[in-house]
Motif scaffolding. Structure first.
Motif, PDB file in Angstrom:
ATOM      1  N   GLY A 198       6.483 -37.896 -42.586  1.00  0.00           N
ATOM      2  CA  GLY A 198       7.933 -37.949 -42.722  1.00  0.00           C
ATOM      3  C   GLY A 198       8.465 -39.294 -42.284  1.00  0.00           C
ATOM      4  O   GLY A 198       7.975 -39.877 -41.312  1.00  0.00           O
ATOM      5  N   ASP A 199       9.440 -39.800 -43.014  1.00  0.00           N
ATOM      6  CA  ASP A 199      10.047 -41.104 -42.710  1.00  0.00           C
ATOM      7  C   ASP A 199       9.002 -42.207 -42.598  1.00  0.00           C
ATOM      8  O   ASP A 199       9.117 -43.106 -41.772  1.00  0.00           O
ATOM      9  CB  ASP A 199      10.881 -41.028 -41.432  1.00  0.00           C
ATOM     10  N   ASP A 228       1.461 -40.743 -35.469  1.00  0.00           N
ATOM     11  CA  ASP A 228       2.660 -41.545 -35.236  1.00  0.00           C
ATOM     12  C   ASP A 228       2.527 -43.009 -35.667  1.00  0.00           C
ATOM     13  O   ASP A 228       3.378 -43.825 -35.331  1.00  0.00           O
ATOM     14  CB  ASP A 228       3.131 -41.431 -33.777  1.00  0.00           C
ATOM     15  N   LEU A 229       1.480 -43.314 -36.419  1.00  0.00           N
ATOM     16  CA  LEU A 229       1.375 -44.648 -37.023  1.00  0.00           C
ATOM     17  C   LEU A 229       2.185 -44.655 -38.320  1.00  0.00           C
ATOM     18  O   LEU A 229       2.285 -43.628 -38.995  1.00  0.00           O
ATOM     19  CB  LEU A 229      -0.074 -44.983 -37.375  1.00  0.00           C
ATOM     20  N   PRO A 230       2.719 -45.810 -38.696  1.00  0.00           N
ATOM     21  CA  PRO A 230       3.296 -45.893 -40.036  1.00  0.00           C
ATOM     22  C   PRO A 230       2.202 -45.552 -41.049  1.00  0.00           C
ATOM     23  O   PRO A 230       1.055 -45.987 -40.897  1.00  0.00           O
ATOM     24  CB  PRO A 230       3.719 -47.356 -40.150  1.00  0.00           C
ATOM     25  N   VAL A 231       2.556 -44.762 -42.051  1.00  0.00           N
ATOM     26  CA  VAL A 231       1.549 -44.295 -43.006  1.00  0.00           C
ATOM     27  C   VAL A 231       0.827 -45.477 -43.660  1.00  0.00           C
ATOM     28  O   VAL A 231      -0.362 -45.396 -43.963  1.00  0.00           O
ATOM     29  CB  VAL A 231       2.175 -43.337 -44.047  1.00  0.00           C
ATOM     30  N   SER A 232       1.521 -46.594 -43.808  1.00  0.00           N
ATOM     31  CA  SER A 232       0.913 -47.772 -44.429  1.00  0.00           C
ATOM     32  C   SER A 232      -0.167 -48.413 -43.553  1.00  0.00           C
ATOM     33  O   SER A 232      -0.985 -49.183 -44.040  1.00  0.00           O
ATOM     34  CB  SER A 232       1.989 -48.808 -44.746  1.00  0.00           C
ATOM     35  N   GLU A 233      -0.207 -48.083 -42.264  1.00  0.00           N
ATOM     36  CA  GLU A 233      -1.192 -48.677 -41.355  1.00  0.00           C
ATOM     37  C   GLU A 233      -2.427 -47.799 -41.143  1.00  0.00           C
ATOM     38  O   GLU A 233      -3.428 -48.257 -40.600  1.00  0.00           O
ATOM     39  CB  GLU A 233      -0.543 -48.966 -39.996  1.00  0.00           C
ATOM     40  N   VAL A 234      -2.352 -46.556 -41.550  1.00  0.00           N
ATOM     41  CA  VAL A 234      -3.444 -45.622 -41.273  1.00  0.00           C
ATOM     42  C   VAL A 234      -4.763 -46.100 -41.873  1.00  0.00           C
ATOM     43  O   VAL A 234      -5.801 -46.081 -41.209  1.00  0.00           O
ATOM     44  CB  VAL A 234      -3.087 -44.205 -41.768  1.00  0.00           C
ATOM     45  N   THR A 235      -4.739 -46.561 -43.107  1.00  0.00           N
ATOM     46  CA  THR A 235      -5.988 -46.971 -43.751  1.00  0.00           C
ATOM     47  C   THR A 235      -6.536 -48.276 -43.179  1.00  0.00           C
ATOM     48  O   THR A 235      -7.707 -48.590 -43.387  1.00  0.00           O
ATOM     49  CB  THR A 235      -5.817 -47.106 -45.280  1.00  0.00           C
ATOM     50  N   ALA A 236      -5.713 -49.018 -42.440  1.00  0.00           N
ATOM     51  CA  ALA A 236      -6.172 -50.269 -41.840  1.00  0.00           C
ATOM     52  C   ALA A 236      -6.903 -50.046 -40.515  1.00  0.00           C
ATOM     53  O   ALA A 236      -7.557 -50.952 -40.004  1.00  0.00           O
ATOM     54  CB  ALA A 236      -4.992 -51.216 -41.633  1.00  0.00           C
ATOM     55  N   VAL A 237      -6.810 -48.844 -39.955  1.00  0.00           N
ATOM     56  CA  VAL A 237      -7.477 -48.550 -38.692  1.00  0.00           C
ATOM     57  C   VAL A 237      -8.989 -48.500 -38.920  1.00  0.00           C
ATOM     58  O   VAL A 237      -9.462 -47.796 -39.803  1.00  0.00           O
ATOM     59  CB  VAL A 237      -6.990 -47.199 -38.107  1.00  0.00           C
ATOM     60  N   ASP A 238      -9.720 -49.277 -38.137  1.00  0.00           N
ATOM     61  CA  ASP A 238     -11.183 -49.257 -38.194  1.00  0.00           C
ATOM     62  C   ASP A 238     -11.657 -48.165 -37.234  1.00  0.00           C
ATOM     63  O   ASP A 238     -11.962 -48.430 -36.067  1.00  0.00           O
ATOM     64  CB  ASP A 238     -11.740 -50.620 -37.805  1.00  0.00           C
ATOM     65  N   ALA A 239     -11.671 -46.934 -37.730  1.00  0.00           N
ATOM     66  CA  ALA A 239     -11.986 -45.781 -36.889  1.00  0.00           C
ATOM     67  C   ALA A 239     -13.365 -45.910 -36.254  1.00  0.00           C
ATOM     68  O   ALA A 239     -13.546 -45.575 -35.081  1.00  0.00           O
ATOM     69  CB  ALA A 239     -11.888 -44.496 -37.698  1.00  0.00           C
ATOM     70  N   LYS A 240     -14.327 -46.401 -37.002  1.00  0.00           N
ATOM     71  CA  LYS A 240     -15.688 -46.525 -36.464  1.00  0.00           C
ATOM     72  C   LYS A 240     -15.698 -47.452 -35.248  1.00  0.00           C
ATOM     73  O   LYS A 240     -16.285 -47.132 -34.217  1.00  0.00           O
ATOM     74  CB  LYS A 240     -16.640 -47.035 -37.548  1.00  0.00           C
ATOM     75  N   ALA A 241     -15.017 -48.577 -35.355  1.00  0.00           N
ATOM     76  CA  ALA A 241     -14.969 -49.520 -34.232  1.00  0.00           C
ATOM     77  C   ALA A 241     -14.182 -48.946 -33.061  1.00  0.00           C
ATOM     78  O   ALA A 241     -14.586 -49.099 -31.902  1.00  0.00           O
ATOM     79  CB  ALA A 241     -14.348 -50.842 -34.687  1.00  0.00           C
ATOM     80  N   GLU A 242     -13.073 -48.289 -33.348  1.00  0.00           N
ATOM     81  CA  GLU A 242     -12.259 -47.715 -32.268  1.00  0.00           C
ATOM     82  C   GLU A 242     -13.036 -46.609 -31.548  1.00  0.00           C
ATOM     83  O   GLU A 242     -13.051 -46.562 -30.319  1.00  0.00           O
ATOM     84  CB  GLU A 242     -10.937 -47.173 -32.806  1.00  0.00           C
ATOM     85  N   LEU A 243     -13.678 -45.732 -32.297  1.00  0.00           N
ATOM     86  CA  LEU A 243     -14.444 -44.648 -31.679  1.00  0.00           C
ATOM     87  C   LEU A 243     -15.666 -45.180 -30.935  1.00  0.00           C
ATOM     88  O   LEU A 243     -16.094 -44.587 -29.941  1.00  0.00           O
ATOM     89  CB  LEU A 243     -14.838 -43.613 -32.725  1.00  0.00           C
ATOM     90  N   ALA A 244     -16.204 -46.314 -31.380  1.00  0.00           N
ATOM     91  CA  ALA A 244     -17.328 -46.937 -30.681  1.00  0.00           C
ATOM     92  C   ALA A 244     -16.916 -47.355 -29.270  1.00  0.00           C
ATOM     93  O   ALA A 244     -17.753 -47.366 -28.353  1.00  0.00           O
ATOM     94  CB  ALA A 244     -17.844 -48.135 -31.469  1.00  0.00           C
ATOM     95  N   ARG A 245     -15.648 -47.664 -29.093  1.00  0.00           N
ATOM     96  CA  ARG A 245     -15.155 -48.018 -27.758  1.00  0.00           C
ATOM     97  C   ARG A 245     -15.303 -46.848 -26.785  1.00  0.00           C
ATOM     98  O   ARG A 245     -15.348 -47.042 -25.578  1.00  0.00           O
ATOM     99  CB  ARG A 245     -13.689 -48.444 -27.829  1.00  0.00           C
ATOM    100  N   ALA A 272      -3.385 -42.751 -47.822  1.00  0.00           N
ATOM    101  CA  ALA A 272      -3.357 -43.633 -48.992  1.00  0.00           C
ATOM    102  C   ALA A 272      -2.518 -43.018 -50.120  1.00  0.00           C
ATOM    103  O   ALA A 272      -1.749 -43.725 -50.788  1.00  0.00           O
ATOM    104  CB  ALA A 272      -4.768 -43.919 -49.485  1.00  0.00           C
ATOM    105  N   ALA A 273      -2.643 -41.723 -50.311  1.00  0.00           N
ATOM    106  CA  ALA A 273      -1.876 -41.042 -51.349  1.00  0.00           C
ATOM    107  C   ALA A 273      -0.388 -41.037 -51.044  1.00  0.00           C
ATOM    108  O   ALA A 273       0.445 -41.068 -51.952  1.00  0.00           O
ATOM    109  CB  ALA A 273      -2.378 -39.607 -51.529  1.00  0.00           C
ATOM    110  N   ALA A 274      -0.053 -41.012 -49.748  1.00  0.00           N
ATOM    111  CA  ALA A 274       1.356 -40.967 -49.351  1.00  0.00           C
ATOM    112  C   ALA A 274       2.000 -42.353 -49.273  1.00  0.00           C
ATOM    113  O   ALA A 274       3.229 -42.447 -49.291  1.00  0.00           O
ATOM    114  CB  ALA A 274       1.486 -40.284 -48.001  1.00  0.00           C
ATOM    115  N   ALA A 275       1.162 -43.379 -49.172  1.00  0.00           N
ATOM    116  CA  ALA A 275       1.706 -44.748 -48.988  1.00  0.00           C
ATOM    117  C   ALA A 275       2.338 -45.291 -50.263  1.00  0.00           C
ATOM    118  O   ALA A 275       2.115 -44.872 -51.335  1.00  0.00           O
ATOM    119  CB  ALA A 275       0.589 -45.684 -48.534  1.00  0.00           C
TER     120      ALA A 275
END
Length: 136
Positions: A61-62, A89-106, A133-136
């Motif tokens: 939303g929003d 709570d991230l802007p939907v446009s930023e979700v796909t830019a998150v490097d989940a593998k690297a963040e979870l490796a932390r 991606a579909a919502a962006a």
């Protein structure tokens, strides 16, 4: 790129002595989540590729991404909680830019999950990214 909530769990993990304590912390995060309404546990929200039952319900939303989820496995519920901290709570446009593998490796998760759990985690991340991606 990680949210403040995710940075908090990274800090928590720095103070936990060993993987067993971290594992318990992940499980506690899952227990703290509100359960997903049964009406939302439908084929459309079910994540394929997980050894356990997993449902993710996105709410966008929003231009802000948010999702709730649940699993029938305690550790997977905890992983959902961690992913919520990473993505919610991230802007939907930023979700796909998150490097989940690297963040979870932390958190050291990559080194301590079984192959099945790792595959399930990857399936959850893929669903989150596809939805955003579909919502962006």
């Amino acid at each position: 790129m990680a949210s403040a909530a995710f940075e908090e769990i990274v800090e928590d993990f720095e103070f936990l002595e060993d993987w067993e304590e971290r594992y318990r912390h992940v499980i506690e995060q899952g227990k703290a989540m509100d359960p997903l309404e049964d009406a939302l546990k439908v084929p459309a929200t079910k994540v394929d590729g997980c050894a356990s039952q997993v449902w993710l319900h996105p709410k966008i939303g929003d231009g802000v991404f948010h999702f709730d989820g649940e699993s029938d496995a305690m550790i997977v519920n905890g992983l959902i909680a961690v992913l919520r901290m990473l993505y919610n709570d991230l802007p939907v446009s930023e979700v796909t830019a998150v490097d989940a593998k690297a963040e979870l490796a932390r958190l050291g998760l990559n080194d301590h999950l079984s192959a099945q759990r790792s595959n399930g985690l990857a399936a959850m991340i893929a669903r989150i990214r596809e939805t955003a991606a579909a919502a962006a």
